[in-house]
Design a protein around this motif. Sequence first.
Motif, short mmCIF file in Angstrom:
data_model
loop_
_atom_site.label_atom_id
_atom_site.label_comp_id
_atom_site.label_asym_id
_atom_site.label_seq_id
_atom_site.Cartn_x
_atom_site.Cartn_y
_atom_site.Cartn_z
N CYS A 231 2.29 47.04 5.35
CA CYS A 231 2.83 45.94 4.55
C CYS A 231 1.69 45.10 3.99
O CYS A 231 0.70 44.84 4.68
N ILE A 232 1.83 44.65 2.73
CA ILE A 232 0.88 43.74 2.10
C ILE A 232 1.60 42.43 1.82
O ILE A 232 2.71 42.42 1.29
N ALA A 233 0.98 41.32 2.17
CA ALA A 233 1.53 39.99 1.89
C ALA A 233 0.74 39.35 0.77
O ALA A 233 -0.50 39.43 0.73
N TRP A 234 1.46 38.70 -0.16
CA TRP A 234 0.82 38.03 -1.30
C TRP A 234 1.65 36.80 -1.66
O TRP A 234 2.88 36.82 -1.61
N GLY A 235 0.97 35.69 -2.04
CA GLY A 235 1.65 34.42 -2.27
C GLY A 235 1.92 34.14 -3.73
O GLY A 235 1.24 34.64 -4.63
N HIS A 236 2.95 33.31 -3.99
CA HIS A 236 3.38 32.93 -5.34
C HIS A 236 3.23 31.43 -5.54
O HIS A 236 3.16 30.65 -4.58
N GLY A 237 3.22 31.01 -6.81
CA GLY A 237 3.01 29.61 -7.14
C GLY A 237 4.10 28.68 -6.64
O GLY A 237 3.88 27.48 -6.52
N ASP A 238 5.28 29.22 -6.34
CA ASP A 238 6.36 28.37 -5.83
C ASP A 238 6.29 28.19 -4.32
O ASP A 238 7.18 27.58 -3.71
N GLY A 239 5.24 28.74 -3.69
CA GLY A 239 5.07 28.60 -2.26
C GLY A 239 5.67 29.72 -1.43
O GLY A 239 5.49 29.74 -0.21
N THR A 240 6.38 30.64 -2.06
CA THR A 240 6.94 31.76 -1.32
C THR A 240 5.89 32.86 -1.14
O THR A 240 4.87 32.89 -1.82
N VAL A 241 6.17 33.77 -0.22
CA VAL A 241 5.27 34.88 0.08
C VAL A 241 6.07 36.18 -0.03
O VAL A 241 7.12 36.33 0.61
N SER A 242 5.59 37.11 -0.84
CA SER A 242 6.27 38.39 -0.97
C SER A 242 5.58 39.42 -0.10
O SER A 242 4.36 39.41 0.07
N LEU A 243 6.38 40.31 0.47
CA LEU A 243 5.90 41.44 1.27
C LEU A 243 6.13 42.71 0.49
O LEU A 243 7.21 42.92 -0.06
N TRP A 244 5.12 43.56 0.47
CA TRP A 244 5.15 44.80 -0.32
C TRP A 244 4.95 45.99 0.60
O TRP A 244 4.12 45.97 1.51
N GLY A 245 5.75 47.04 0.36
CA GLY A 245 5.62 48.24 1.18
C GLY A 245 6.24 49.43 0.50
O GLY A 245 6.76 49.35 -0.62
N VAL A 246 6.21 50.56 1.19
CA VAL A 246 6.79 51.82 0.72
C VAL A 246 7.79 52.27 1.77
O VAL A 246 7.47 52.33 2.97
#
Length: 328
Positions: A311-326
């Motif tokens: 899993c990769i975690a990356w942050g957004h300007g609204d303060g949320t954090v998205s998790l990315w995976g396969v």
Amino acid sequence: MTSSLAVLTPANAACLKSVRRLGPALDFHCSTHQLAFDPSGTVVVVKGWWRSPLRWWTLGAASDSPVWTVDLAFEADVAVLPMGDLIVGAGPPVGAAATPWRPRLVALSTRDGTLQREAAMPHIVIGLCATRDNALVVLFEGGEALLWGVSSWRPVRELAAMEADITLKACAVSPEGRFVAVVGTSNERGGECLWLWDLRTQDEPWRLPLEWPIAWSVAFHPTQPLLAVGGNSNEVRVVDARERRVVRTLRGFNRSACNLDFSPDGDLLIASGDGTGFSVHRFDTGEELFGDGDGDDMQSSTAVISPDGRCIAWGHGDGTVSLWGVAD
């Protein structure tokens, strides 16, 4: 949560998708995110600048809301340590008995956000990074540095100082705990530099000048004595820590390499830049396998991969954090 995802490899990284969004959104724009997983991969922590609170989530929880939020202005990076499930950072005093004018090293519990440890520091802390055996490297204004024992909560040893006037951008410790790397600006000598300590000696750090306008990031390879150095250019320098030399240059980092992180096997290098999202590259060639962003050029975020490599975690300007995976 990550157990349902495949381990990321050069063969499947192009199939990355956003699988979860941790929130809620903040009521103001969050310009910077520094993210960290705990060593078990069950907790993800986000630290922003200015008004942003320190927040963390447990990935096994059904809710996407943080398990704890702390309004504490840490000045440097934070480290998440398995010993006692601690988040350690540096900033102003928070304890009732703290001396108001002394900068502090602070440890919070990931379970409930309570203050566990606090200690006065001799100078303002400008950098912080953790070893795998629960020690901290603490970097100060004026080029001084020390190794701090978390279990004893006291200094272990001082490190030979860098030059006095530097602007630090990032620091990292090698997996076996032998080397400490720092990138930043030498205001005395001029220009961007990499500094490298060998903790087996008492020697001054080796300094490597970098011919970039800005050097931003450094990360150690998990299994080889190599480290990657990135900046606001389209390339990454690979340095052999033992031989103290640049061994190759990786090109094609079109999003800039302001922040770097390795997959657990070292086959993938994750890069993120100011307002340009993040990208995933082969470490052997630098080839970009995946890239994405939200078009918000007013914010930046580190992109970090979980300790299990799923899993990769990356942050957004609204303060949320998205998790990315396969999907597995």
